[in-house]
Structures are given as C-alpha cells and as structure tokens.
Scaffold this active site. Structure first.
Site, PDB file in Angstrom:
ATOM      1  CG  ASN A 187      -1.783   1.167   1.384  1.00 23.91           C
ATOM      2  OD1 ASN A 187      -1.485   2.265   1.022  1.00 23.91           O
ATOM      3  ND2 ASN A 187      -3.223   0.712   1.812  1.00 23.91           N
ATOM      4  CG  ASP A 195      -3.913  -5.455   9.589  1.00 25.25           C
ATOM      5  OD1 ASP A 195      -3.791  -5.956   8.577  1.00 25.25           O
ATOM      6  OD2 ASP A 195      -5.007  -5.748  10.342  1.00 25.25           O
TER       7      ASP A 195
END
Length: 213
Positions: A29, A88
């Site tokens: 990402n 996360d």
C-alpha cells in the site's frame, strides 16, 4: 513466625533495539509506505518496501489487527533476511459493530477503490437499525520482526466521527470521511504533519519509537 512471600510475577522481557540500517516496510500500500517513511525520517533507517523487493503479500488470516500485522512482518523478515515492519490498520464503525475493521482493505475490492468502500460504509450505516450515530475509530497495529523471529507489536487508536460526503484529497483509504474528535478537518483535508501528530499510526509509532529506537 515469619511469612515468606514468593513473587511469581515474571520479569518483563526487555525490548530489543533496532540498529540503523535497512528495514523492510511489509506493505504494498503506497499510502501506508509513504506515511511510515515520513515517520521514520531522520532516524538512520533506510526503509525499502516489500513491493520494491518483489515480496508477495501473505494471506491475512488473523482475526485481529495485531495478528495480521505480525504474520506480515514475519513473512517479510523471513523472505528478505532483514528486519521488517508491518502495519495492519482499519476503520471501525460503532453502528456497524466494528466493521469494516480488519476487512477495511477488502471492502475496497481488488481494485482498491476506496471511493466505493466509503460509499459502502455510508450505505450500510443507512441500513442499520442501531442507534450509534456516526462514531468511529481507526486502529493501527505495528509489528517489528527480526530475521531470527523476535517480534514486538504496538497498537494505536484515534477516535472520531464519520462525515458525508467525503472531504479532501489528501491521505488515503477512508481518510476523507473521518473527522477526528475535536477537529474541523477530515484526515483527507488535513496537512500530513498535522495528521501525523494525532493519527492511530502515529500513536502506535510513538510507542514503537519509545521501545525500540
């Protein structure tokens, strides 16, 4: 008669310090990699992304943010032979009983369309019978793993409300619909330096820095 008191509490395990040098950011990402690089600036760490090393993305089978961060960090450290930092994180909406939560990225689909994901959150909130208002929070778990398997995990959180329509073109993910408590700008409108001062990722990162850097 004297009484012997035995303390069975285990000694706290000392944190391991991260030496200057290369560190794998275990993410594909680009927004997350950019934010983590900005947080690491000036600390003697040469950050490289898992994507730039051609490392695969492991399947996120954990049931918590921490579990998913740890499995991603372990995979990257094992494959690269370098320390690896994994994130996360996700948006948890009270009216949706914590969804999308650990599935935040998956709500955006394979195309990573977070415009569609924000619309889905908005639509689901309109459908729910729960009277939880617009309260929501972001959670971030950061896991740092060394090639020998030693791992340390830190978790951060920021509270806020959701706005509609989304506002701002900065940040990434669900940022344009998240207004932190006490703020007047969404994470999508906010200058990145201001966001770094209060975000869930900054909260987790501050704990990591205090422990291992």
């Amino acid at each position: 008669m004297s009484i012997l008191i035995v303390d069975d509490e285990p000694e706290p395990v000392p944190h391991r310090k991260l030496a200057p040098g290369k560190l794998v950011i275990a993410s594909h990402n680009e927004g997350k990699v950019r934010e983590i690089n900005e947080l690491l600036a000036g600390r003697g760490i040469e950050a490289v992304s898992a994507g730039s090393l051609g490392l695969p993305e492991p399947e996120e089978t954990g049931t918590t943010f921490a579990a998913n961060a740890e499995l991603k960090a372990r995979a990257a450290a094992d494959l690269s032979g370098l320390p690896a930092l994994a994130d996360d994180s996700g948006l948890c909406v009270d009216a949706l009983h914590g969804d999308p939560g650990i599935f935040s990225a998956r709500w955006a689909g394979e195309s990573k369309d977070f415009g569609a994901a924000m619309q889905l959150v908005h639509d689901r909130m309109a459908e729910t019978a729960d009277d939880e208002g617009r309260d929501a929070h972001f959670v971030c778990a950061l896991s740092l793993c060394w090639p020998d398997g030693h791992i340390e995990t830190f978790e951060g959180r920021v509270e806020g409300i959701l706005v509609w329509p989304p506002r701002g073109l900065k940040g990434f993910g669900y940022d344009p619909m998240f207004l932190p408590n006490g703020g007047s700008e969404t994470f999508g409108e906010m200058d990145q330096a201001a966001k770094h001062a209060i975000s869930h990722r900054a909260d987790a990162f501050a704990k990591l820095v205090a422990a291992v850097l």
